[in-house]
Write a protein that holds these residues in place. Structure first.
Motif, PDB file in Angstrom:
ATOM      1  N   PRO A   1      15.987 -45.623 128.293  1.00  0.00           N
ATOM      2  CA  PRO A   1      14.843 -45.896 129.213  1.00  0.00           C
ATOM      3  C   PRO A   1      13.695 -45.198 128.901  1.00  0.00           C
ATOM      4  CG  PRO A   1      16.398 -44.869 130.752  1.00  0.00           C
ATOM      5  CD  PRO A   1      16.996 -44.853 129.117  1.00  0.00           C
ATOM      6  N   ASP A   2      12.659 -45.535 129.668  1.00  0.00           N
ATOM      7  CA  ASP A   2      11.322 -44.491 129.712  1.00  0.00           C
ATOM      8  C   ASP A   2      11.460 -43.064 130.210  1.00  0.00           C
ATOM      9  OD1 ASP A   2       9.740 -46.629 128.790  1.00  0.00           O
ATOM     10  OD2 ASP A   2       9.239 -47.355 130.818  1.00  0.00           O
ATOM     11  N   GLN A   3      12.339 -43.141 130.954  1.00  0.00           N
ATOM     12  CA  GLN A   3      12.880 -41.672 131.765  1.00  0.00           C
ATOM     13  C   GLN A   3      14.342 -41.697 131.875  1.00  0.00           C
ATOM     14  OE1 GLN A   3      10.528 -40.858 134.973  1.00  0.00           O
ATOM     15  NE2 GLN A   3       8.300 -40.824 133.941  1.00  0.00           N
ATOM     16  N   GLY A   4      14.823 -40.601 131.922  1.00  0.00           N
ATOM     17  CA  GLY A   4      16.198 -40.455 132.499  1.00  0.00           C
ATOM     18  C   GLY A   4      17.226 -41.328 131.308  1.00  0.00           C
ATOM     19  N   VAL A   5      18.390 -41.713 132.069  1.00  0.00           N
ATOM     20  CA  VAL A   5      19.435 -42.330 131.231  1.00  0.00           C
ATOM     21  C   VAL A   5      19.509 -43.801 132.089  1.00  0.00           C
ATOM     22  CG1 VAL A   5      20.521 -40.305 130.565  1.00  0.00           C
ATOM     23  CG2 VAL A   5      21.205 -41.367 132.822  1.00  0.00           C
ATOM     24  N   SER A   6      20.252 -44.782 131.270  1.00  0.00           N
ATOM     25  CA  SER A   6      20.738 -45.905 131.737  1.00  0.00           C
ATOM     26  C   SER A   6      22.041 -46.070 131.746  1.00  0.00           C
ATOM     27  CB  SER A   6      19.808 -47.021 131.406  1.00  0.00           C
ATOM     28  OG  SER A   6      20.166 -47.223 129.838  1.00  0.00           O
TER      29      SER A   6
ATOM     30  N   THR B   1      21.888 -41.249 122.655  1.00  0.00           N
ATOM     31  CA  THR B   1      22.546 -40.391 123.115  1.00  0.00           C
ATOM     32  C   THR B   1      23.622 -41.156 123.790  1.00  0.00           C
ATOM     33  OG1 THR B   1      21.052 -38.399 122.801  1.00  0.00           O
ATOM     34  CG2 THR B   1      22.982 -38.266 124.655  1.00  0.00           C
ATOM     35  N   SER B   2      24.918 -41.008 124.023  1.00  0.00           N
ATOM     36  CA  SER B   2      25.768 -41.478 124.861  1.00  0.00           C
ATOM     37  C   SER B   2      27.229 -40.795 124.990  1.00  0.00           C
ATOM     38  CB  SER B   2      26.233 -43.087 124.265  1.00  0.00           C
ATOM     39  OG  SER B   2      26.930 -43.473 125.140  1.00  0.00           O
ATOM     40  N   GLY B   3      27.756 -40.351 126.158  1.00  0.00           N
ATOM     41  CA  GLY B   3      28.930 -39.773 126.230  1.00  0.00           C
ATOM     42  C   GLY B   3      28.955 -38.588 125.546  1.00  0.00           C
ATOM     43  N   ASN B   4      27.734 -37.642 126.002  1.00  0.00           N
ATOM     44  CA  ASN B   4      27.503 -36.477 125.475  1.00  0.00           C
ATOM     45  C   ASN B   4      27.523 -36.259 123.978  1.00  0.00           C
ATOM     46  OD1 ASN B   4      27.469 -35.236 128.156  1.00  0.00           O
ATOM     47  ND2 ASN B   4      29.586 -35.173 128.257  1.00  0.00           N
TER      48      ASN B   4
ATOM     49  N   VAL C   1      26.635 -49.252 116.695  1.00  0.00           N
ATOM     50  CA  VAL C   1      27.021 -48.489 117.900  1.00  0.00           C
ATOM     51  C   VAL C   1      27.508 -49.278 118.934  1.00  0.00           C
ATOM     52  CG1 VAL C   1      24.775 -48.345 118.918  1.00  0.00           C
ATOM     53  CG2 VAL C   1      26.117 -46.551 119.481  1.00  0.00           C
ATOM     54  N   THR C   2      28.652 -48.816 119.665  1.00  0.00           N
ATOM     55  CA  THR C   2      29.254 -49.612 120.717  1.00  0.00           C
ATOM     56  C   THR C   2      29.354 -48.495 121.920  1.00  0.00           C
ATOM     57  OG1 THR C   2      31.317 -50.641 121.554  1.00  0.00           O
ATOM     58  CG2 THR C   2      31.549 -48.822 119.794  1.00  0.00           C
ATOM     59  N   ILE C   3      28.901 -48.796 123.131  1.00  0.00           N
ATOM     60  CA  ILE C   3      28.885 -47.950 124.374  1.00  0.00           C
ATOM     61  C   ILE C   3      29.673 -48.700 125.242  1.00  0.00           C
ATOM     62  CG2 ILE C   3      27.328 -47.126 126.118  1.00  0.00           C
ATOM     63  CD1 ILE C   3      24.982 -47.251 123.701  1.00  0.00           C
ATOM     64  N   PRO C   4      30.474 -47.891 125.864  1.00  0.00           N
ATOM     65  CA  PRO C   4      31.552 -48.503 127.036  1.00  0.00           C
ATOM     66  C   PRO C   4      30.424 -48.870 128.050  1.00  0.00           C
ATOM     67  CG  PRO C   4      32.331 -46.440 125.886  1.00  0.00           C
ATOM     68  CD  PRO C   4      30.966 -46.437 125.428  1.00  0.00           C
ATOM     69  N   ALA C   5      31.228 -49.710 128.833  1.00  0.00           N
ATOM     70  CA  ALA C   5      30.445 -50.329 130.162  1.00  0.00           C
ATOM     71  C   ALA C   5      30.358 -48.955 131.268  1.00  0.00           C
ATOM     72  CB  ALA C   5      31.316 -51.258 130.838  1.00  0.00           C
ATOM     73  N   GLY C   6      29.185 -48.675 131.769  1.00  0.00           N
ATOM     74  CA  GLY C   6      29.103 -47.610 132.728  1.00  0.00           C
ATOM     75  C   GLY C   6      28.623 -46.487 132.092  1.00  0.00           C
ATOM     76  N   GLN C   7      28.702 -46.295 130.782  1.00  0.00           N
ATOM     77  CA  GLN C   7      28.434 -45.037 130.250  1.00  0.00           C
ATOM     78  C   GLN C   7      26.861 -44.838 129.905  1.00  0.00           C
ATOM     79  OE1 GLN C   7      30.991 -43.137 127.421  1.00  0.00           O
ATOM     80  NE2 GLN C   7      29.362 -43.292 125.814  1.00  0.00           N
ATOM     81  N   GLU C   8      26.466 -43.703 130.469  1.00  0.00           N
ATOM     82  CA  GLU C   8      25.185 -43.348 130.470  1.00  0.00           C
ATOM     83  C   GLU C   8      24.787 -43.307 128.983  1.00  0.00           C
ATOM     84  OE1 GLU C   8      24.515 -39.748 132.719  1.00  0.00           O
ATOM     85  OE2 GLU C   8      24.356 -41.036 134.762  1.00  0.00           O
ATOM     86  N   GLN C   9      23.436 -43.600 128.937  1.00  0.00           N
ATOM     87  CA  GLN C   9      22.716 -43.650 127.542  1.00  0.00           C
ATOM     88  C   GLN C   9      21.302 -43.549 127.528  1.00  0.00           C
ATOM     89  OE1 GLN C   9      23.045 -47.488 125.558  1.00  0.00           O
ATOM     90  NE2 GLN C   9      23.447 -48.652 127.370  1.00  0.00           N
ATOM     91  N   SER C  10      20.727 -43.169 126.376  1.00  0.00           N
ATOM     92  CA  SER C  10      19.254 -42.890 126.144  1.00  0.00           C
ATOM     93  C   SER C  10      19.085 -43.054 124.727  1.00  0.00           C
ATOM     94  CB  SER C  10      18.741 -41.829 126.722  1.00  0.00           C
ATOM     95  OG  SER C  10      19.061 -40.651 126.072  1.00  0.00           O
ATOM     96  N   SER C  11      17.832 -43.608 124.405  1.00  0.00           N
ATOM     97  CA  SER C  11      17.388 -43.635 122.799  1.00  0.00           C
ATOM     98  C   SER C  11      16.054 -43.239 122.543  1.00  0.00           C
ATOM     99  CB  SER C  11      17.625 -45.060 122.360  1.00  0.00           C
ATOM    100  OG  SER C  11      18.847 -45.498 122.403  1.00  0.00           O
TER     101      SER C  11
END
Length: 99
Positions: free
Chosen positions: A37-42, A60-63, A74-84
């Protein structure tokens, strides 16, 4: 194939539910220099699978941070924080699925 217009980044093409599982298919167009997102993580309430059609971004997802380009998935689990961060104009296909 349709891509988002204007300032939109993602475009849902089709969504439906099968046996209580919601599926959504769509496309994305992300301009170089964009951050999502524009700031932080989603975090999404559903699992995400994304195929990069062309371009380049780092997610970036899951550290863990991965640099992705054409043909990468790329696959990202439900509820895992991410940013690009988008390095080159990028077109992608995505699927969200879950309850």
């Amino acid at each position: 194939m349709e891509y988002p217009n204007g300032d939109d980044r993602l475009k849902s093409l089709h969504a439906f539910t099968v046996n209580g599982v919601r599926l959504e298919f769509g496309t994305g167009f992300l301009r170089a220099g964009t951050r999502m997102p524009d700031q932080g993580v989603s975090a999404h309430p559903r699992r995400e699978i994304t195929l990069i059609l062309d371009g380049e971004l780092s997610t970036t997802s899951g550290n863990r941070t991965e640099r992705l380009g054409a043909g990468d998935i790329v696959t990202i689990p439900a509820g895992q924080e991410q940013s690009s961060i988008v390095h080159k104009d990028t077109r992608l296909l995505y699927i969200f699925f879950g309850p």
